[in-house]
Scaffold this active site. Structure first.
Site, PDB file in Angstrom:
ATOM      1  CG  HIS A   1      -2.008  -1.052   1.151  1.00  0.00           C
ATOM      2  ND1 HIS A   1      -3.183  -0.878   0.438  1.00  0.00           N
ATOM      3  CD2 HIS A   1      -2.082  -2.281   1.713  1.00  0.00           C
ATOM      4  CE1 HIS A   1      -3.930  -1.968   0.571  1.00  0.00           C
ATOM      5  NE2 HIS A   1      -3.279  -2.837   1.328  1.00  0.00           N
TER       6      HIS A   1
ATOM      7  CG  ASP B   1      -3.294  -4.288   5.057  1.00  0.00           C
ATOM      8  OD1 ASP B   1      -2.428  -3.395   5.185  1.00  0.00           O
ATOM      9  OD2 ASP B   1      -4.360  -4.096   4.451  1.00  0.00           O
ATOM     10  CD  GLU B   2      -5.590  -5.976   1.275  1.00  0.00           C
ATOM     11  OE1 GLU B   2      -6.631  -6.522   0.899  1.00  0.00           O
ATOM     12  OE2 GLU B   2      -5.416  -4.732   1.210  1.00  0.00           O
ATOM     13  CB  VAL B   3       2.847  -7.722   1.657  1.00  0.00           C
ATOM     14  CG1 VAL B   3       4.156  -7.477   0.903  1.00  0.00           C
ATOM     15  CG2 VAL B   3       2.733  -6.785   2.857  1.00  0.00           C
TER      16      VAL B   3
END
Length: 569
Positions: A303, A363-365
């Site tokens: 992100h 998160d969400e790597v």
């Protein structure tokens, strides 16, 4: 009637409340559409169920206090004679600007057009006593007038509305702020325009210490005016944490003094779509005066696309075969310059944001770019990570946590960091957001079994919308509803309602958030046994109209009207 800490009415039928059927036209029959049920075929069956049309015995109190006793005796209030003052015994006096500001604010709320509440007596009585004073008594030696609220702040209060004056007692100013909101909710107006309040005894404190709202100002820039309006509304609902997801992939609106090029290059516009140091300071102080903490989130290593525009070499170059593709992935975890940058950046953040915690994301790597980069592959082999890129993520996160620890901040992280086995400090807060009900309940059990404190957001992603009264699903979710010991349950410090910004900006944020977030507010404040959905509907309908009257465009629950409708911009 007395509401015990367990949420039961302990003396009920003998007291015939004036709050009965009268003026209940506000509370029209509602649909039985259940929250959180999406109909993907655009076909739905709406079963019309006529709820018993009655006003709540608790009027429009929201969130419901732990203990409430309301009598039939009413007192009149007039704007000419009523005052909110410091009690003589209070440790906070005229120099406590936080309380003085609050007195003015709530006087305006009470007399700026308080409406008649459903079920209050129509009869005009001229023989009633007049309530002329609300005395606010801060009982502990240190009132915390100039302090910032924290996760350990005492938010309890006691409110006694009786003659010769009403008394609001609280150990600290934070409880007094909540008590002032509760007092304002007890005031109602008859058809003659006269203000009244019933003799009332309330003892109250929150069930959970962390009751938050997440707003996303990266996917769409949120003007300061919108943020402040929502802080004001949060106070009306007794929320106490503003989780400011301030930057993300699409834009970097935070204007850093240390690295001004981040917003210069990464914001949607370097002048009109940034939060200056003065803006941030204003938000933090506005929140403080309402008992609200501001926790910023700077999410890495994923992100971070907007970060890379103003900070060369921060992001990982992606490869197509043996050549760079010209695109970039997550933060580059193998360069010393990455950690030099993070040390300077988070050193600034620790001074700009006074709260004891910062949210570090995690998160969400997406590992695709890391896998394509030959330098990353070489580093992985040197470290013995083989092809397990979650180990590389953990390597980065561990170094980042060490850096943030040196700034004397605690940290919150999304659940993936815990799931990947990163070594965490004992006071780390794990933020659960993934999965369906069974999955998030299992995650809460696993996190607390490991001894970590946790907070829940999974059932409260308010950016997910559906036809019908989805607030009911939000209301029924409980962060302690998982299999675990009492000791595990105590590690749940609360939760947050999240409004992610893909489809939300200043034009629709407030009505999308309110009063749906109010359902979360009551779940996090009130006793665990406060679960009557019909009573909640009756109180929330009027509370929603109160927000509308105060200038907040909170959307309706169902077919209804407000005595004073929202007038538009």
């Amino acid at each position: 009637m007395l509401l015990s800490a367990q949420g039961r009415v302990t003396s009920a039928s003998s007291i015939t409340m004036m709050i009965t059927l009268k003026f209940a036209v506000l509370l029209l029959a509602v649909s039985s559409c259940r929250g959180l049920q999406h109909n993907y075929n655009n076909v739905y069956e709406e079963e019309e169920v006529e709820r018993s049309v009655q006003a709540s015995k608790y009027g429009s109190l929201w969130p419901l206090p732990q203990k409430v006793q309301i009598s039939e005796v009413s007192f009149k209030l007039t704007s000419n004679s009523f005052k909110i003052v410091d009690a003589k015994e209070s440790s906070a006096g005229p120099s406590c600007s936080l309380l003085q500001d609050a007195y003015r604010r709530y006087y305006e709320y009470v007399f700026g057009g308080a409406k008649r509440q459903p079920g209050q007596s129509k009869t005009r009585r001229t023989d009633r006593s007049e309530l002329t004073e609300l005395q606010v008594w801060i009982t502990s030696p240190e009132a915390e007038c100039d302090a910032y609220p924290s996760v350990t702040s005492d938010e309890s209060y006691e409110l006694l509305v009786d003659q010769p004056f009403a008394i609001l007692k609280a150990p600290k100013v934070w409880g007094a702020l909540h008590g002032l909101e509760t007092f304002s909710q007890l005031v109602y107006e008859d058809e003659y325009g006269a203000k009244s309040i019933n003799s009332t005894t309330i003892s109250d404190s929150p069930r959970f210490a962390h009751r938050g709202i997440l707003l996303d100002s990266s996917r769409h820039f949120l003007p300061i005016k919108v943020i402040l309006a929502n802080l004001e509304t949060m106070a009306m609902n007794k929320f106490n944490v503003f989780h400011w997801h301030i930057v993300d992939d699409p834009s970097f609106p935070y204007l850093s003094r240390t690295f001004p090029q981040l917003s210069q290059q990464g914001a949607y516009h370097p002048y009109t779509h940034v939060y200056t140091p003065a803006d941030v300071k204003m938000v933090i102080e506005f929140a403080r005066l309402r008992g609200i903490r501001v926790i910023p989130e700077f999410d890495t290593p994923g992100h971070t696309q907007s970060w890379g525009k103003g900070q060369p070499d921060l992001l990982t170059p992606c490869y197509s075969g043996s050549k760079p593709s010209g695109t970039f992935g997550p933060v580059n975890p193998i360069l010393n310059t990455t950690y030099d940058f993070m040390k300077q950046f988070f050193s600034e953040i620790s001074t700009v944001f006074p709260d004891g915690y910062v949210h570090l994301g995690g998160d969400e790597v997406d590992f695709t770019c890391w896998k394509s980069n030959p330098d990353i592959q070489k580093f992985m082999a040197q470290q013995g990570f083989e092809q397990d890129y979650s180990k590389l993520e953990s390597f980065y996160i561990q170094r980042l946590l060490d850096i943030v620890t040196t700034t004397k901040k605690g940290y919150m992280i999304w659940q993936e960091v815990f799931d990947n086995g990163v070594k965490l400090k004992p006071d780390t807060l794990i933020h659960v957001w993934k999965g369906n009900q069974q999955q998030y309940q299992n995650e809460m059990a696993n996190v607390t079994a490991s001894g970590y404190q946790t907070l829940l957001s999974t059932p409260w992603y308010l950016n997910r919308i559906s036809y019908g009264q989805d607030w009911q699903g939000h209301y029924k979710a409980d962060p302690q509803d998982f299999k675990g010991t009492e000791q595990q349950k105590k590690l749940v410090i609360g939760g947050e309602a999240c409004l992610w910004g893909e489809y939300v900006d200043a034009t629709n944020l407030t009505p999308r958030l309110w009063p749906r977030a109010s359902a979360v507010a009551e779940r996090l404040w009130s006793a665990q046994n406060v679960t009557d959905i019909d009573d909640a509907f009756n109180r929330l309908s009027v509370h929603r109209c109160r927000m509308v009257e105060r200038g907040i465009p909170a959307e309706p629950l169902f077919s209804s009207y407000c005595p004073r409708e929202y007038k538009g911009i």
